[in-house]
Design a protein around this motif. Structure first.
Motif, PDB file in Angstrom:
ATOM      1  N   LYS A 198       0.862  -1.193   0.000  1.00  0.00           N
ATOM      2  CA  LYS A 198       0.000   0.000   0.000  1.00  0.00           C
ATOM      3  C   LYS A 198       0.895   1.240   0.000  1.00  0.00           C
ATOM      4  O   LYS A 198       1.832   1.331   0.804  1.00  0.00           O
ATOM      5  CB  LYS A 198      -0.872  -0.010   1.259  1.00  0.00           C
ATOM      6  N   LEU A 199       0.613   2.153  -0.880  1.00  0.00           N
ATOM      7  CA  LEU A 199       1.397   3.388  -0.978  1.00  0.00           C
ATOM      8  C   LEU A 199       0.526   4.603  -0.643  1.00  0.00           C
ATOM      9  O   LEU A 199      -0.639   4.646  -1.024  1.00  0.00           O
ATOM     10  CB  LEU A 199       1.920   3.600  -2.406  1.00  0.00           C
ATOM     11  N   THR A 200       1.106   5.571   0.043  1.00  0.00           N
ATOM     12  CA  THR A 200       0.460   6.871   0.216  1.00  0.00           C
ATOM     13  C   THR A 200       1.325   7.881  -0.520  1.00  0.00           C
ATOM     14  O   THR A 200       2.547   7.910  -0.309  1.00  0.00           O
ATOM     15  CB  THR A 200       0.355   7.245   1.708  1.00  0.00           C
ATOM     16  N   LEU A 201       0.717   8.664  -1.409  1.00  0.00           N
ATOM     17  CA  LEU A 201       1.541   9.555  -2.214  1.00  0.00           C
ATOM     18  C   LEU A 201       0.956  10.953  -2.341  1.00  0.00           C
ATOM     19  O   LEU A 201      -0.236  11.168  -2.130  1.00  0.00           O
ATOM     20  CB  LEU A 201       1.850   8.953  -3.578  1.00  0.00           C
ATOM     21  N   ILE A 254       5.022   9.016   0.203  1.00  0.00           N
ATOM     22  CA  ILE A 254       5.413   9.388   1.566  1.00  0.00           C
ATOM     23  C   ILE A 254       5.371   8.202   2.524  1.00  0.00           C
ATOM     24  O   ILE A 254       5.900   8.262   3.612  1.00  0.00           O
ATOM     25  CB  ILE A 254       4.564  10.565   2.128  1.00  0.00           C
ATOM     26  N   LYS A 255       4.775   7.077   2.071  1.00  0.00           N
ATOM     27  CA  LYS A 255       4.711   5.909   2.953  1.00  0.00           C
ATOM     28  C   LYS A 255       4.468   4.658   2.124  1.00  0.00           C
ATOM     29  O   LYS A 255       3.716   4.691   1.151  1.00  0.00           O
ATOM     30  CB  LYS A 255       3.555   6.091   3.957  1.00  0.00           C
ATOM     31  N   SER A 256       5.099   3.551   2.529  1.00  0.00           N
ATOM     32  CA  SER A 256       4.813   2.254   1.904  1.00  0.00           C
ATOM     33  C   SER A 256       4.692   1.232   3.018  1.00  0.00           C
ATOM     34  O   SER A 256       5.406   1.292   4.009  1.00  0.00           O
ATOM     35  CB  SER A 256       5.929   1.866   0.927  1.00  0.00           C
ATOM     36  N   GLU A 257       3.759   0.305   2.870  1.00  0.00           N
ATOM     37  CA  GLU A 257       3.560  -0.698   3.921  1.00  0.00           C
ATOM     38  C   GLU A 257       3.001  -1.983   3.331  1.00  0.00           C
ATOM     39  O   GLU A 257       2.299  -1.975   2.323  1.00  0.00           O
ATOM     40  CB  GLU A 257       2.621  -0.148   5.010  1.00  0.00           C
ATOM     41  N   LEU A 258       3.323  -3.100   3.993  1.00  0.00           N
ATOM     42  CA  LEU A 258       2.771  -4.396   3.601  1.00  0.00           C
ATOM     43  C   LEU A 258       1.292  -4.402   3.959  1.00  0.00           C
ATOM     44  O   LEU A 258       0.904  -3.916   5.024  1.00  0.00           O
ATOM     45  CB  LEU A 258       3.496  -5.502   4.386  1.00  0.00           C
ATOM     46  N   ILE A 259       0.461  -4.943   3.060  1.00  0.00           N
ATOM     47  CA  ILE A 259      -0.980  -4.943   3.333  1.00  0.00           C
ATOM     48  C   ILE A 259      -1.569  -6.279   2.887  1.00  0.00           C
ATOM     49  O   ILE A 259      -1.020  -6.936   2.004  1.00  0.00           O
ATOM     50  CB  ILE A 259      -1.667  -3.723   2.640  1.00  0.00           C
ATOM     51  N   ASP A 260      -2.643  -6.661   3.537  1.00  0.00           N
ATOM     52  CA  ASP A 260      -3.324  -7.919   3.233  1.00  0.00           C
ATOM     53  C   ASP A 260      -3.711  -7.996   1.751  1.00  0.00           C
ATOM     54  O   ASP A 260      -4.092  -6.989   1.154  1.00  0.00           O
ATOM     55  CB  ASP A 260      -4.587  -7.991   4.108  1.00  0.00           C
ATOM     56  N   ASP A 261      -3.649  -9.213   1.182  1.00  0.00           N
ATOM     57  CA  ASP A 261      -3.985  -9.384  -0.235  1.00  0.00           C
ATOM     58  C   ASP A 261      -5.441  -9.022  -0.544  1.00  0.00           C
ATOM     59  O   ASP A 261      -5.798  -8.809  -1.705  1.00  0.00           O
ATOM     60  CB  ASP A 261      -3.719 -10.833  -0.682  1.00  0.00           C
ATOM     61  N   ASN A 262      -6.284  -8.977   0.484  1.00  0.00           N
ATOM     62  CA  ASN A 262      -7.687  -8.600   0.266  1.00  0.00           C
ATOM     63  C   ASN A 262      -7.875  -7.092   0.137  1.00  0.00           C
ATOM     64  O   ASN A 262      -8.926  -6.636  -0.290  1.00  0.00           O
ATOM     65  CB  ASN A 262      -8.559  -9.079   1.438  1.00  0.00           C
ATOM     66  N   PHE A 263      -6.851  -6.349   0.532  1.00  0.00           N
ATOM     67  CA  PHE A 263      -6.956  -4.883   0.464  1.00  0.00           C
ATOM     68  C   PHE A 263      -6.964  -4.433  -0.988  1.00  0.00           C
ATOM     69  O   PHE A 263      -6.155  -4.887  -1.805  1.00  0.00           O
ATOM     70  CB  PHE A 263      -5.780  -4.241   1.195  1.00  0.00           C
ATOM     71  N   ASN A 264      -7.891  -3.560  -1.301  1.00  0.00           N
ATOM     72  CA  ASN A 264      -7.936  -2.980  -2.642  1.00  0.00           C
ATOM     73  C   ASN A 264      -8.095  -1.469  -2.482  1.00  0.00           C
ATOM     74  O   ASN A 264      -9.078  -1.000  -1.897  1.00  0.00           O
ATOM     75  CB  ASN A 264      -9.124  -3.566  -3.422  1.00  0.00           C
TER      76      ASN A 264
END
Lengths: 244, 244
Positions: free
Chosen positions: B4-7, B90-100
């Motif tokens: 998951k990215l926040t940009l 500004i941020k990257s993180e591992l996220i569940d495969d169900n996350f969209n």
């Protein structure tokens, strides 16, 4: 008649205020716009002083002479129709022939803006410089006091400046911090080439190194340029106002 | 793994989030940067939604899948080395495969910014729209209430949107005024194409015309597009955050 102009610009795409052999200058673009409005040739605009390449202005002041019949207080609207989107005149007024935008200037206030962030932030980056740590404002304010007053600022005298004297008076240095922004407002009777950018860089250096305020006394007395901090990027600097 | 990215981006020079036949898109530039970092081909980034040409973002969210061994929380730094100055993660993180990033989004907040001035101000003009009068904030806030809640917003359904349903929920519309700035924060579960820009334009129109709040009820019930105000320029709009 003599007209006094107050103008604001985004300096990003200019080589600075002054006409240069290469590059587009604010002064040059403004003179062309006035010539186009008045139909007069060889309009000469005198600014309160130069701003360097990439430096912005909220309230730069300039004057010029004209025989145009356009009412002085409406002049700015006519000029604006001939200016690009990144330079605009916000006020025009009739002024005494003795007024000189450069020589009559009593005080100038510049603002140097930082944003505090570990990552570059595009929406902040055009008008401020990134700082990847948070300096202690109290310590900065203590250091500021060392520069306030009339001093020989030869330690900040960059090559290419060509000033006759390096004595200047700084009336105040104020710091404003809110959320992730940090702004330095520096007011003085005039500044040497690059002086504000180097002065603020030096304040940051001394704060970082936890230097004692006495280092500023030494720096001013000896004129030792090696004590200076970094000359900060132009994009964070803005000429806020000129007082007469 | 899914990241998951926040940009954040300055949308001025882009044709919008989504890849288009002509013009450079945020999504396209981001995908190329990730491909360049991971060495993988055909990286597909999914954003929380499209932002239009010229619209900015402080906190857009997106996800993509990768087999790269780069630690998830460090991914953003690697990607940033391959991105232009006007787009930064500004941020990257591992996220569940169900996350969209699109389907899982619960709330989005947009900000529409104005500056109040009789003259164009270059230092404000990149990220906000000029308003040459000062609207009454109290009256605007009363009007805002008419749009809050779950409604069929077909009156704002611009051609080219292609949404399956025009029912949306607006959770809040907040207004912030300080000095010469006026900002509208609109939070909802989703927005139709151009909806925020037209909604704020409509609020301004009704305030100007001293319309009664009942006009909003009529507008929502009839879906009458002729009651809409101007669709405001893209440059004043910014996607502030996406909540999941």
């Amino acid at each position: 008649m003599r007209i006094k102009l107050t103008l604001t610009y985004d300096g990003t795409n200019y080589c600075g205020w002054q006409v240069q052999p290469n590059g587009t200058s604010i002064e040059g673009v403004l003179e062309s716009a006035i010539e186009s409005v008045t139909g007069e040739k060889n309009i000469k605009v005198t600014g309160s002083g130069r701003t360097d390449a990439g430096v912005h202005a909220l309230g730069q002041v300039a004057h010029f002479d004209t025989d145009s019949s356009i009412p002085p207080e409406k002049f700015y609207k006519a000029i604006n129709t001939k200016l690009p989107a990144d330079i605009k005149v916000i006020k025009s007024e009739l002024i005494d022939d003795n007024f000189n935008a450069r020589k009559s200037a009593k005080k100038k206030t510049y603002c140097y803006s930082f944003y505090l962030s570990e990552t570059d932030l595009p929406l902040k980056d055009r008008y401020s410089t990134r700082l990847d740590y948070t300096p202690k404002v109290d310590n900065l304010l203590t250091l500021c006091k060392g520069f306030v007053g009339e001093h020989d600022f030869k330690c900040f005298n960059a090559s290419g400046g060509g000033a006759k004297t390096t004595i200047r008076t700084i009336y105040s240095i104020e710091i404003e911090q809110k959320e992730n922004e940090l702004k330095f407002f520096v007011t003085g009777n005039g500044f040497l080439y690059n002086m504000v950018r180097t002065l603020v860089g030096t304040l940051l250096r001394f704060e970082r190194e936890q230097a004692d305020k006495t280092i500023i006394k030494t720096m001013l007395e000896t004129g030792d340029r090696t004590l200076c901090g970094k000359t900060l990027p132009a994009k964070g600097l803005c000429l806020v106002k000129v007082e007469y």
